[in-house]
Write a protein that holds these residues in place. Structure first.
Motif, PDB file in Angstrom:
ATOM      1  N   PHE A 357       0.834  -1.189   0.000  1.00  0.00           N
ATOM      2  CA  PHE A 357       0.000   0.000   0.000  1.00  0.00           C
ATOM      3  C   PHE A 357       0.876   1.249   0.000  1.00  0.00           C
ATOM      4  CE2 PHE A 357      -2.790  -3.201   1.809  1.00  0.00           C
ATOM      5  CZ  PHE A 357      -3.986  -2.937   1.159  1.00  0.00           C
ATOM      6  N   ILE A 358       0.420   2.260  -0.738  1.00  0.00           N
ATOM      7  CA  ILE A 358       1.102   3.548  -0.749  1.00  0.00           C
ATOM      8  C   ILE A 358       0.056   4.645  -0.541  1.00  0.00           C
ATOM      9  CG2 ILE A 358       2.955   2.773  -2.264  1.00  0.00           C
ATOM     10  CD1 ILE A 358       1.534   4.266  -4.540  1.00  0.00           C
ATOM     11  N   THR A 359       0.498   5.804  -0.050  1.00  0.00           N
ATOM     12  CA  THR A 359      -0.378   6.950   0.149  1.00  0.00           C
ATOM     13  C   THR A 359      -0.115   7.962  -0.951  1.00  0.00           C
ATOM     14  OG1 THR A 359      -0.370   6.628   2.541  1.00  0.00           O
ATOM     15  CG2 THR A 359      -1.073   8.775   1.729  1.00  0.00           C
ATOM     16  N   THR A 360      -1.173   8.353  -1.659  1.00  0.00           N
ATOM     17  CA  THR A 360      -1.050   9.305  -2.753  1.00  0.00           C
ATOM     18  C   THR A 360      -2.076  10.411  -2.589  1.00  0.00           C
ATOM     19  OG1 THR A 360      -2.587   8.050  -4.143  1.00  0.00           O
ATOM     20  CG2 THR A 360      -0.239   7.519  -4.337  1.00  0.00           C
ATOM     21  N   CYS A 361      -1.899  11.471  -3.346  1.00  0.00           N
ATOM     22  CA  CYS A 361      -2.842  12.586  -3.365  1.00  0.00           C
ATOM     23  C   CYS A 361      -3.877  12.325  -4.450  1.00  0.00           C
ATOM     24  CB  CYS A 361      -2.108  13.902  -3.626  1.00  0.00           C
ATOM     25  SG  CYS A 361      -3.199  15.330  -3.824  1.00  0.00           S
ATOM     26  N   ARG A 362      -5.126  12.456  -4.113  1.00  0.00           N
ATOM     27  CA  ARG A 362      -6.192  12.188  -5.072  1.00  0.00           C
ATOM     28  C   ARG A 362      -6.199  13.189  -6.219  1.00  0.00           C
ATOM     29  NH1 ARG A 362     -11.881  14.199  -2.532  1.00  0.00           N
ATOM     30  NH2 ARG A 362     -12.518  13.526  -4.605  1.00  0.00           N
ATOM     31  N   PHE A 363      -5.547  14.348  -6.043  1.00  0.00           N
ATOM     32  CA  PHE A 363      -5.494  15.355  -7.088  1.00  0.00           C
ATOM     33  C   PHE A 363      -4.182  15.310  -7.874  1.00  0.00           C
ATOM     34  CE2 PHE A 363      -8.159  17.311  -3.693  1.00  0.00           C
ATOM     35  CZ  PHE A 363      -9.367  17.172  -4.349  1.00  0.00           C
ATOM     36  N   GLY A 364      -3.340  14.306  -7.583  1.00  0.00           N
ATOM     37  CA  GLY A 364      -2.140  14.113  -8.386  1.00  0.00           C
ATOM     38  C   GLY A 364      -0.973  15.002  -8.033  1.00  0.00           C
ATOM     39  N   PHE A 365      -0.915  15.539  -6.829  1.00  0.00           N
ATOM     40  CA  PHE A 365       0.221  16.355  -6.394  1.00  0.00           C
ATOM     41  C   PHE A 365       1.154  15.515  -5.534  1.00  0.00           C
ATOM     42  CE2 PHE A 365      -3.027  19.565  -7.251  1.00  0.00           C
ATOM     43  CZ  PHE A 365      -2.309  20.499  -7.967  1.00  0.00           C
ATOM     44  N   PRO A 366       2.460  15.792  -5.612  1.00  0.00           N
ATOM     45  CA  PRO A 366       3.136  16.713  -6.526  1.00  0.00           C
ATOM     46  C   PRO A 366       3.126  16.175  -7.957  1.00  0.00           C
ATOM     47  CG  PRO A 366       4.748  15.483  -5.256  1.00  0.00           C
ATOM     48  CD  PRO A 366       3.403  15.108  -4.702  1.00  0.00           C
ATOM     49  N   ARG A 367       2.969  17.082  -8.925  1.00  0.00           N
ATOM     50  CA  ARG A 367       2.866  16.681 -10.317  1.00  0.00           C
ATOM     51  C   ARG A 367       4.236  16.542 -10.954  1.00  0.00           C
ATOM     52  NH1 ARG A 367      -2.496  20.315 -11.791  1.00  0.00           N
ATOM     53  NH2 ARG A 367      -3.967  18.901 -10.724  1.00  0.00           N
ATOM     54  N   ASP A 368       4.253  15.789 -12.051  1.00  0.00           N
ATOM     55  CA  ASP A 368       5.519  15.479 -12.718  1.00  0.00           C
ATOM     56  C   ASP A 368       6.176  16.750 -13.242  1.00  0.00           C
ATOM     57  OD1 ASP A 368       5.015  12.827 -12.210  1.00  0.00           O
ATOM     58  OD2 ASP A 368       4.067  12.464 -14.156  1.00  0.00           O
ATOM     59  N   CYS A 369       7.481  16.800 -13.083  1.00  0.00           N
ATOM     60  CA  CYS A 369       8.262  17.921 -13.605  1.00  0.00           C
ATOM     61  C   CYS A 369       8.792  17.559 -14.993  1.00  0.00           C
ATOM     62  CB  CYS A 369       9.424  18.250 -12.667  1.00  0.00           C
ATOM     63  SG  CYS A 369       8.906  18.705 -10.999  1.00  0.00           S
ATOM     64  N   THR A 370       8.581  18.424 -15.956  1.00  0.00           N
ATOM     65  CA  THR A 370       9.002  18.159 -17.326  1.00  0.00           C
ATOM     66  C   THR A 370       9.380  19.463 -18.002  1.00  0.00           C
ATOM     67  OG1 THR A 370       8.279  17.290 -19.471  1.00  0.00           O
ATOM     68  CG2 THR A 370       6.596  18.248 -18.062  1.00  0.00           C
TER      69      THR A 370
END
Length: 760
Positions: A357-370
């Motif tokens: 199991f991992i904990t993530t943000c439902r809104f996708g933060f932090p977002r990928d840097c490109t």
């Protein structure tokens, strides 16, 4: 999130035309402002704030003027707060203007209760008074707001003023409070901070009284004057409630508006009273009746347009850059204040992976840097909760929510803008379903009420009550409902058409005589109009003298809506084809749509060859069905990824207390004492905290003197103290203050440690 009305207002102020290109709002020369390079790398924002302010100076001034016109001018008649444009000044020195009996009665009331400050009259009340008629919402019609006596202003605390109120009700048949005994006080003192060997202090106010178990019959929820009985601080004399005797009747909705919009803020500042009004309103309703889309023309579509064109179009309108604080000071402040996402328990979610199991943000933060913009497959992104496109961003910008610079300057609040145009309709279907989903509720036990052994009226009443209790409603939503404000708005009127088979249709039946009369008097110009176009463009407006029905053509078309059947399901195939023919084939008799012994599918194939509208609508429905299937697969994939919720603990209160205590110890051991100085912290201590603090510091100073050889006495023993109390009584703050003082006293010996144990 922007409300529907706010977005439309901003769009109106922007003054956009159908053919206007939005990039003009952001750049003119292509050099000084945001530029999209061939590889779509991040160009920065340049001096975009100055450019926007110069280009749209009139727009910003007009919007700022509208925002500044707050409802802060009270009407002297109804005492509701109004905008300045909705009121006019009142000058009683003009003896000829205010001479009607209604004006004179209002003037006498104002001089007695309000003084001589500047007076205003709203545009609703003024015509009534000029005609010598008292409006129903006037304060003289039983809507007076009485001043609150000093004895009632502090009922929440047992201070000297509140004790007088306790003494008044002390002789009641069933008391709620009584003076505490010696044993009661001994138990209560376990919740205060003191040394183990310290004598108990003199009695404090909160220790002199205790709550009693009231055994009298409770107040009935259907009591007529329930509001004045439950809210004595709002109605100190027990008068002027909703059912106060009035010369002119006041509806429940108007009464709620008079209280919530009153110049005295006591009503709208009481959350319990707001929810009480909402509860009363919903009870009456039971008894009586037992996102936004910013549209732009010429936008590319994912799946049809070149991906480079899509990315270029997005970057011209949406950015995630942190503006330069020197070049764009206000825009920089707005982005850093409103657009920076901070993860909390609300957005954190546990996801199940093969590794655990991992904990993530439902809104996708932090977002990928490109360094370049990236366009991803729509369906795969929805399944995995990823962004369909990634804007160029640096590490410092990984938590910036996407925004539009001009709208952010105008709106001055958080916003989330996203590009949603794609060819498969999967994203549009998903967003629409999310915005229009039913509100969260807990209805698992409601159906038990339906099966109860009681009358049908009791079942319906219980069902309604349980439904209301299981729904979630915030304070702002409750206020909007009471004031009659729309929670949502739509730009197009939608009308429902029942397209089911005749024997499956649920509708109100007209008599045969009415149907014959309607058919006979239908205008000839509608002979070849199909049902879909008729609902879309025409509305019944009456009948002529000869009995002919008149249908007026609408200037703005209505959007017809109907049930979507799935032809791939056997028992819905005939319904699907029949619904399309019903909508797009003109008919006088519905039975003539199909020939004898002909199925609806065969008849549909016969009509579609020559009917372009029928074919076009059929293609749209097929695309929607395909999108529904894709969304269903997306939801199934997400459910597989979601981790099961942890089991509920039997005692959540003690679990929370234990967690808080462990966090205190954790922060204590890490030496987190905040950015405040020791002097600042000591100044904030209350009397109990300061007494404990001085005892500890005196002991530590004595110990320090022994270490430095300044004292050689033998009277030095470990200090043992016990601190206890409920949450938010200052235990953690006191411990951190002591810790900060210890660090300051032993700063020359960082290896020294003083054991401090947090008791909970």
């Amino acid at each position: 999130m922007l409300s529907s009305g706010s977005v439309e207002e901003l769009i109106k102020y922007l003054g956009l035309q159908e053919e206007e290109d939005l990039p003009k709002l952001f750049s003119e020369d292509g050099e000084e402002h945001a530029i999209v390079s061939e590889d779509h790398s991040s160009p920065g924002l340049g001096c975009i704030e100055s450019h926007l302010r110069i280009t749209h100076a009139d727009l910003m001034a007009e919007l700022q003027s509208n925002f500044q016109d707050d409802a802060e001018f009270p009407c002297c008649c109804c005492e509701r707060l109004c905008r300045r444009a909705a009121v006019s000044c009142v000058d009683f020195s003009n003896v000829t203007k205010y001479q009607t009996a209604s004006w004179l009665a209002l003037k006498a009331h104002i001089l007695k209760n309000s003084g001589t400050e500047q007076l205003y009259i709203c545009k609703y009340c003024q015509p009534f008074l000029n005609k010598n008629t008292m409006p129903a919402r006037c304060v003289l019609n039983g809507l007076f707001t009485e001043p609150v006596p000093d004895e009632l202003k502090s009922l929440d605390a047992l201070n000297d003023a509140a004790k007088k109120v306790v003494e008044v009700v002390d002789k009641a048949s069933s008391k709620m409070l009584e003076k505490a005994s010696v044993d009661d006080i001994a138990a209560l003192q376990s919740y205060t901070i003191r040394s183990l060997d310290q004598q108990r202090s003199a009695l404090m106010d909160v220790e002199q009284y205790k709550m009693l178990n009231v055994k009298d019959d409770p107040i009935q929820s259907r009591q007529t004057h329930l509001d004045v009985m439950c809210f004595p601080t709002l109605f100190p004399s027990g008068q002027f409630g909703e059912f106060h005797p009035r010369d002119k009747p006041v509806s429940a909705s108007e009464y709620a508006k008079s209280r919530l919009l009153n110049k005295d803020p006591r009503f709208r500042k009481d959350p319990q009273y707001i929810f009480f009004l909402l509860w009363q309103q919903e009870m009456r309703q039971i008894s009586a009746g037992i996102y936004n889309v910013l549209k732009s023309t010429g936008a590319p579509v994912i799946g049809k347009s070149n991906p480079k064109d899509v990315l270029a179009w997005i970057q011209e309108r949406i950015t995630c850059k942190i503006p330069d604080a020197t070049l764009n000071p206000e825009l920089h402040a707005l982005v850093t204040k409103y657009q920076m996402h901070k993860c909390t328990d609300y957005c954190k979610r546990r996801r199940k992976l093969k590794s655990g199991f991992i904990t993530t943000c439902r809104f996708g933060f932090p977002r990928d840097c490109t360094d370049i913009a990236v366009l991803n497959p729509v369906e795969e992104c929805l399944k995995s909760r990823k962004k369909i496109y990634c804007l160029p961003r640096s590490v410092q910008e990984c938590r910036v929510n996407d925004y539009n610079p001009l709208i952010l300057l105008l709106w001055k609040a958080n916003m989330d803008i996203q590009f949603t145009a794609e060819s498969s309709l999967t994203l549009a279907h998903y967003v629409t379903g999310y915005v229009t989903k039913a509100e969260k509720s807990n209805m698992q036990d409601v159906w038990q009420e339906v099966n109860a052994n009681s009358s049908i009226y009791s079942k319906l009443w219980s069902f309604g009550i349980r439904s209301l209790r299981s729904r979630e409603c915030g304070l702002y939503e409750a206020s909007d409902l009471l004031l009659g404000d729309h929670l949502t708005e739509k730009s197009v009127t939608v009308k429902w058409i029942d397209v089911a088979m005749p024997h499956k249709r649920k509708r109100r039946l007209k008599s045969h005589t009415q149907l014959v009369e309607m058919e006979k008097n239908n205008p000839e110009e509608l002979e070849n109009v199909c049902l879909y176009d008729f609902v879309k463009w025409y509305a019944y407006s009456g009948t002529r003298d000869n009995g002919t029905r008149v249908y007026q053509k609408l200037q703005k078309p209505i959007l017809p809506n109907h049930k979507l059947f799935d032809p791939s399901i056997e028992n819905q195939r005939e319904d699907y084809y029949h619904s399309l023919m019903l909508l797009f084939i003109p008919f006088r008799d519905e039975s003539n749509l199909t020939a004898e012994n002909e199925t609806a599918e065969l008849a549909f194939n016969r009509f579609i060859v020559e009917n372009a509208d029928l074919s076009k609508h059929h293609e749209k429905l097929q695309a929607l069905l395909k999108a529904q299937t894709a969304v269903r697969k997306i939801n199934e994939a997400r459910q597989e990824q979601e981790a099961p919720a942890p089991p509920a603990e039997e005692n959540a209160f003690f679990q929370g207390e234990a967690k808080a205590a462990m966090e205190d110890v954790f922060h204590l051991n890490e030496g987190k004492s905040g950015t405040e100085t020791v002097e600042d912290r000591v100044a904030k201590l209350n009397a109990d905290q300061l007494r404990v603090f001085k005892n500890v510091i005196d002991h530590l100073s004595h110990q320090r003197h022994h270490e430095n050889g300044q004292c050689s006495c033998t009277n030095i023993t470990p200090l043992c103290m016990f601190m206890s109390g409920v949450g938010w009584t200052g235990k953690s703050f006191l411990i951190h203050t002591i810790r900060a003082m210890v660090n300051d006293m032993w700063k020359d010996k960082p290896e020294s440690t003083i054991p401090i144990t947090n008791g909970a």
